[in-house]
Every structure is written in C-alpha cells, then in structure tokens.
Design an enzyme around this catalytic site. Structure first.
Site, PDB file in Angstrom:
ATOM      1  N   ASN A 387       5.565  -6.904  13.417  1.00 18.43           N
ATOM      2  CA  ASN A 387       4.377  -6.838  12.563  1.00 18.43           C
ATOM      3  C   ASN A 387       3.343  -5.859  13.127  1.00 18.43           C
ATOM      4  O   ASN A 387       2.744  -5.067  12.401  1.00 18.43           O
ATOM      5  CB  ASN A 387       3.748  -8.223  12.432  1.00 18.43           C
ATOM      6  CG  ASN A 387       3.914  -8.786  11.022  1.00 18.43           C
ATOM      7  OD1 ASN A 387       4.271  -8.071  10.099  1.00 18.43           O
ATOM      8  ND2 ASN A 387       3.649 -10.063  10.858  1.00 18.43           N
ATOM      9  N   GLU A 423       7.314 -16.838  10.645  1.00 20.54           N
ATOM     10  CA  GLU A 423       8.622 -16.216  10.624  1.00 20.54           C
ATOM     11  C   GLU A 423       9.740 -17.224  10.863  1.00 20.54           C
ATOM     12  O   GLU A 423      10.866 -16.859  11.174  1.00 20.54           O
ATOM     13  CB  GLU A 423       8.691 -15.113  11.698  1.00 20.54           C
ATOM     14  CG  GLU A 423       8.703 -15.608  13.140  1.00 20.54           C
ATOM     15  CD  GLU A 423       7.291 -15.809  13.683  1.00 20.54           C
ATOM     16  OE1 GLU A 423       7.141 -15.871  14.902  1.00 20.54           O
ATOM     17  OE2 GLU A 423       6.342 -15.902  12.876  1.00 20.54           O
TER      18      GLU A 423
END
Length: 510
Positions: A387, A423
């Site tokens: 990310n 996640e």
C-alpha cells in the site's frame, strides 16, 4: 379471494370469447365451402356445355358425305366465335400406312407443301416401329392460330394415342391427360377431347367399332379459359383454386390460381368437390383459403367480449395488484438493504457481520449433526508495504483480485468466503475434512495472479499466508475456539516464513 375470483372471471370471459370465435370459424368455413361448391357447379356446367358442343359438331360431321377445308371452316366458325374456351376444333381421319403417300398428295390441294409429321422421338413418341394406321390432323380451325398442327399425326404421341384407342373402342368422347399443345407458342398445357366417327352404327363390339372407325373430331380446350368463362368475376386472390385430375389414381394439377406450396394457404380448411366424369377423366375442384381471407371475414364480437370482460375485471383487482406490488417493492428494498449490510463494499465478499452470522448458523448445524466444520484464515503478505509503495488505489485493486480468486476456488453453496478485516480474509467450510487442500488451492491461485510486489521478502508477487483449523463442535465449545485456532495457525505460518499454509489439525474438545 379477490385474485381467485378475478381468475375465475377471466376464465369465463376467455371461454365465452373462444366459443364465439369457434362459431365464427364454422360460419366462415361454411360460407367458403358454399362459394367453392357454386364455383365447382358453374365450372362443371361450362365443361359439359363445351363437350356437348363438340358432340353436336361430331353429329353434324357424321352426316356429311365428305369433308373439305371450306365446309369444315363453315361448320366451326360460329361455334368458335361463341365458345372462347374451345381453343381449336380439328378433323382427323384414320389413314392406313399404305395410303399415307396418297393422303399427303390429296391434302396438298388444300395446303401446298403439306407433309405428314410426327412428334420427335425425344418428346415421348411411340416405339420406332410404324403403327398400322395414322390419325393426322387434316383440317383445323381457326387455321390462322393453328397452322402448325396441320398434318400432325395424333397417334404418334403416347397420351394422344391412349385417348384415341379408348374413344375408338368405346364410341364415347375421351379426353387426354394434361398435354402440351402444338398450337401454343408458350407451351401451355391443355386437353384434347376425341369424338370418334363410324361408318354405320357404333353400338356394336369394340372390334367392329375399330374396323368401322374412319376419323375423329377433336376439340382443344384450355382449362384456364373454361374457368374464366364459368366464373365471370375474378377469383379472390386469397383463395387457391386448383383443378386436379385423379384418373387412375393420378394427382395431376391441370390448373391452379397460385402456388400450393405457399405457406399462406390454410390446408386445414381444404375443400374438394368431385365433378361428373369429363370425357372419361375424373376431375376434382380443390380450394384452400388464405389466412387473409379468413381474417378479413372475422367480426369484432369475440374481441369485444374478452376486451370488455378483461377491462372490467382488471379494474376490480387494480387496487389489490397495486397493494401487492407495493409490498413486493418494500420486500425487494428490504432484501437489498440486507444484502448491502452483509456484503463488503470493496470486494463484494461477505463482510464481518455476515461472517459472524453465518459461522454461528453453521456451528449450530455442525453441533446438531456432529459433523466437522473448518475455518481458513488468510492474510496478504507484506500488504502494508504494498500500500505504501504503490498507493491505496492499487491496494484496493489488489484486494478485489484476491477476493475474486477466493470466489473461484470456494464454489460449494455451503462454503462462505468473507473479508475479515483489512487485508485478512476468512473461509467457513462446513463438513470439510481436508480444509488444508482448499487453503493451498487459494494460496496457489492468488500467487498465480502475478500481482507485482517488489517489497515482498518471500516472492516478487503478492502471496498469502493461511491458517487452518477443523473440529467437531461440542456443547462446551463456542465458535470463538475455531476462530482462535485458525488465527493461531495463521500467526504461526507468518512467523515461519509466510507464503504457506499451516494446518492446526485440531479435532476434539476443550
């Protein structure tokens, strides 16, 4: 009750409308058949009238001591003027082979250059051997339109010869089957009717009649002209009319107003009228209406009955239907809201709330049935680094692709794939003994996506670690035990290298 009454009313209206429709069909069919019968009667009368004319001419010729071109023209002129259906009238004597040359010489007095001709061998002629007698056309009127027929031997063609022999032996007028006329430039088919002439009485044996037969009167008829003369007005283009020759079991259409192969003809309404024998031929008038013919004669009463009936009943149930529709819309909205509340907006998988409810439900079922239940916890390796390096939009896209891969692997209706948080994903697998294999398939599928992750320490692409736990619930347990064991297995998989599946293998109670 309102809906039931509405259905009964609609059924009654439909039945009444259908009854009126069927009665209308019967009326249209009856009228159609009556019209065809009138047509067939008029046609039959016209045919018989023209045959009678030929018979009268035969009687006149039979009283003549001899025949010549001028006398024949005088006898037939007025007949041809008043009978358009008769295309031509001919006189044909019986000539022996021995007298052939003499006949040709005598005939040249009337028609210089006259020669007796026969039909070509390729056009259906008789065998090559010469017959003992010939029937050449000696005189024919109107001569202007039929000069090509002078001298033609009628016995040289099989259909004509068959009719000649039958007329000769019976003494009756006999017609050929549909035949190609020599005097027609466009090769139209027609009919030849032969009337035999005898020296002396003809009501003897066939052998005597054959010996005393000295010639034939023959008329050339076109069926189209017979139809036109018998039906002054044009036949409705939406009706197929055919004249069918069924002599000796044949099915020869000798006249038709259209193509019978067209799909517009209603063969279920075909109507046939047999005619009286036509010079030894068995004819049938056959007619079929077209769909347009029937529809043009339908009334509006059946439609009015069903239309007004339906409208009245629809008004009665309008408010009930409206109420049901509003309820259905509310229920649909409720279901959509429930779906939204149970679905993760980003990935489309079940959300955490859905996961908790489903796990509770399947846990209770496994407890009642003493069946195993399995859970797989999956976590994307080094996702925070992904990310940070590639940005949140690519991170969201990565989560969507991982979710799609999980859905492709977990396809049983009883299995559930959910986004557990961030996640992390979770699978609920009821009645599954080898959950580790499912988890391994998920790991392989996600790695096969090939999502580039340069900051991962285990692979150059996105990978996952998975923890698996399977157990048979007991009343001393709670679903939290299954979650905890799967989570512990996941933690251990991450601690021992990531990109792997670790099966807790926990069965039993605590």
């Amino acid at each position: 009750m309102v809906i039931l009454l509405a259905l009964i009313g609609l059924g009654f209206c439909a039945a009444l409308s259908r009854s009126l429709y069927l009665e209308e069909n019967k009326s249209i069919t009856a009228k159609f058949r009556a019209d065809v019968t009138l047509l067939a009667t008029a046609f039959e009368r016209e045919v018989q009238l023209n045959l009678e004319i030929l018979f009268a001419l035969k009687a006149s010729v039979g009283m003549m001591p001899e025949m010549n071109a001028k006398l024949f023209e005088k006898l037939t002129r007025q007949v041809l003027e008043r009978s358009p259906a008769i295309k031509a009238i001919a006189w044909s004597p019986v000539v022996s082979q021995e007298d052939r040359a003499g006949f040709e010489q005598r005939q040249q007095n009337w028609y210089p250059g006259f020669v007796l001709s026969e039909i070509p061998a390729t056009a259906g002629a008789l065998p090559a051997e010469a017959p003992p007698w010939l029937v050449p056309v000696q005189f024919i009127e109107p001569i202007a339109d039929n000069r090509a027929a002078i001298g033609f031997d009628l016995s040289s063609e099989s259909k004509r010869r068959t009719a000649l022999l039958a007329a000769r032996e019976t003494g009756e007028m006999v017609s050929t089957a549909a035949i190609e006329l020599l005097q027609e430039q466009d090769n139209q088919n027609g009919l030849l009717v032969f009337a035999p002439l005898y020296s002396g009485a003809s009501d003897t044996t066939p052998e005597d009649r054959a010996a005393r037969n000295y010639g034939f009167m023959n008329g050339v008829f076109r069926i189209g002209e017979l139809v036109k003369q018998s039906i002054p007005t044009a036949i409705d283009s939406n009706i197929l009319v055919q004249i069918v020759d069924r002599t000796d079991g044949a099915q020869d259409v000798i006249y038709s107003t259209g193509r019978s192969s067209d799909e517009r003809w209603l063969r279920s309404l075909i109507h046939e009228i047999p005619l009286a024998p036509v010079a030894g031929r068995n004819w049938v008038v056959q007619a079929m209406p077209g769909a347009t013919f029937v529809s043009a004669r339908r009334g509006y009463l059946p439609l009015l009955v069903i239309g007004f009936g339906f409208s009245f009943i629809v008004l009665l149930v309008f408010f009930a239907v409206r109420s049901l529709r509003q309820n259905a819309e509310l229920n649909q909205t409720k279901r959509e809201l429930e779906k939204i509340s149970l679905t993760d907006a980003l990935t489309g998988l079940a959300n955490r709330r859905h996961f908790d409810l489903y796990l509770e439900q399947e846990w209770s079922r496994a407890l009642r049935q003493s069946q195993p239940i399995s859970m797989v916890m999956l976590d994307i390796d080094y996702f925070k680094a992904f990310n940070d390096a590639y940005g949140h939009p690519l991170g969201d896209q990565c989560l969507k692709q991982v979710a799609q891969a999980l859905e492709q692997v977990v396809q049983r209706p009883t299995d559930l794939a959910a986004r557990y948080g961030g996640e992390e994903f979770a699978l609920v697998l009821p009645d599954t003994q080898n959950a580790a294999a499912v988890a391994e398939a998920c790991r392989v599928a996600i790695q096969a996506l090939g999502i580039v992750h340069e900051l991962s320490d285990v692979a150059p692409v996105i990978t996952v670690s998975a923890g698996v736990c399977s157990l048979i619930p007991t009343r001393k347990m709670s679903p939290a035990v299954l979650i905890q064991q799967a989570d512990d297995a996941l933690y251990e998989a991450k601690e021992t290298g990531r990109n792997k599946v670790l099966d807790k293998g926990y069965f039993g109670g605590v």
